[in-house]
Design a protein around this motif. Structure first.
Motif, PDB file in Angstrom:
ATOM      1  N   LEU A  54       0.827  -1.207   0.000  1.00 30.84           N
ATOM      2  CA  LEU A  54       0.000   0.000   0.000  1.00 30.84           C
ATOM      3  C   LEU A  54       0.864   1.260   0.000  1.00 30.84           C
ATOM      4  O   LEU A  54       0.603   2.201  -0.761  1.00 30.84           O
ATOM      5  CB  LEU A  54      -0.939  -0.013   1.207  1.00 30.84           C
ATOM      6  N   LEU A  58       0.911   3.916  -3.044  1.00 33.42           N
ATOM      7  CA  LEU A  58       0.613   5.343  -2.851  1.00 33.42           C
ATOM      8  C   LEU A  58       1.788   6.220  -3.279  1.00 33.42           C
ATOM      9  O   LEU A  58       1.588   7.329  -3.790  1.00 33.42           O
ATOM     10  CB  LEU A  58       0.242   5.611  -1.393  1.00 33.42           C
ATOM     11  N   SER A  59       2.999   5.730  -3.101  1.00 38.21           N
ATOM     12  CA  SER A  59       4.172   6.485  -3.559  1.00 38.21           C
ATOM     13  C   SER A  59       4.203   6.590  -5.075  1.00 38.21           C
ATOM     14  O   SER A  59       4.578   7.622  -5.628  1.00 38.21           O
ATOM     15  CB  SER A  59       5.458   5.837  -3.050  1.00 38.21           C
ATOM     16  N   VAL A  61       1.511   6.532  -6.969  1.00 36.12           N
ATOM     17  CA  VAL A  61       0.450   7.504  -7.270  1.00 36.12           C
ATOM     18  C   VAL A  61       0.987   8.927  -7.104  1.00 36.12           C
ATOM     19  O   VAL A  61       0.639   9.827  -7.876  1.00 36.12           O
ATOM     20  CB  VAL A  61      -0.791   7.257  -6.380  1.00 36.12           C
ATOM     21  N   SER A  62       1.871   9.135  -6.127  1.00 42.54           N
ATOM     22  CA  SER A  62       2.425  10.473  -5.897  1.00 42.54           C
ATOM     23  C   SER A  62       3.215  10.974  -7.103  1.00 42.54           C
ATOM     24  O   SER A  62       3.322  12.180  -7.312  1.00 42.54           O
ATOM     25  CB  SER A  62       3.280  10.510  -4.623  1.00 42.54           C
ATOM     26  N   THR A  93       1.470  11.715   6.339  1.00 45.34           N
ATOM     27  CA  THR A  93       1.442  11.627   4.873  1.00 45.34           C
ATOM     28  C   THR A  93       2.819  11.702   4.215  1.00 45.34           C
ATOM     29  O   THR A  93       2.968  11.304   3.057  1.00 45.34           O
ATOM     30  CB  THR A  93       0.561  12.741   4.277  1.00 45.34           C
ATOM     31  N   VAL A  96       4.609   8.861   1.842  1.00 40.11           N
ATOM     32  CA  VAL A  96       4.119   8.549   0.496  1.00 40.11           C
ATOM     33  C   VAL A  96       4.262   9.720  -0.467  1.00 40.11           C
ATOM     34  O   VAL A  96       3.829   9.631  -1.613  1.00 40.11           O
ATOM     35  CB  VAL A  96       2.666   8.027   0.522  1.00 40.11           C
TER      36      VAL A  96
END
Length: 194
Positions: A54, A58-59, A61-62, A93, A96
């Motif tokens: 996860l 998310l990284s 997605v960043s 936060t 990520v």
């Protein structure tokens, strides 16, 4: 090779004719090994979404958020002055927020995520899903909170601010945990972890 193409030639046993293809399954096939089953929170297709997966997802997605709006992405980075001013989401936060910045930024971002994937899954498998998640939260929030509190009390010689983003600090911390728990372990290129 026949006209630039590789062709399979059946093997012949000594005096007994061609070997059946069933005796050598996958001789010309290539496949990656099956990923080991993990204790994920949920599944996406064949991927067990663990805490490590996860965070890496998310990284990734960043990167896309950074491509759209770098300013929006950096609203998640840890900056002690901004946390002290009430932007407390930055305490959780910042790992990520993984922008591919600088010379060879994308390469280093990928290497950092691969490294975190490797060491994170080792620790997660040893500790278990829930204890590992608590460890990630503690290793994320507590150092950032301590730095913020120290920054608030540092009015004697002028106020300073600290910042951080990305998974590399967590990956390095987990590497130390992994090396202490597995002193004989070998990592990439068979190098000793310790």
């Amino acid at each position: 090779v026949h006209h630039g193409r590789l062709t399979a030639v059946p093997a012949v046993r000594a005096g007994r004719g061609p070997v059946a293809s069933a005796s050598m399954p996958g001789r010309y096939d290539f496949s990656l090994p099956e990923p080991p089953p993990r204790d994920g929170w949920f599944r996406l297709g064949t991927l067990d979404v663990t805490t490590t997966a996860l965070l890496v997802g998310l990284s990734i997605v960043s990167w896309f958020v950074y491509a759209i709006s770098p300013n929006l992405l950096f609203k998640g980075a840890f900056v002690s002055d901004l946390v002290a001013d009430g932007e407390i989401w930055r305490l959780v936060t910042y790992p990520v927020v993984n922008p591919p910045v600088g010379n060879l930024g994308f390469l280093w971002a990928v290497i950092g995520l691969v490294f975190f994937w490797w060491v994170g899954h080792h620790i997660e498998e040893q500790a278990g899903r829930k204890p590992y998640t608590v460890l990630v939260l503690a290793m994320t929030v507590l150092p950032a909170l301590v730095v913020t509190l120290i920054g608030l009390t540092n009015d004697v010689s002028g106020r300073w601010s600290a910042g951080s983003y990305g998974l590399v600090p967590l990956a390095l911390a987990f590497l130390v945990v992994f090396a202490l728990d597995n002193p004989q372990a070998r990592g990439f290129f068979n190098l000793p972890v310790w």
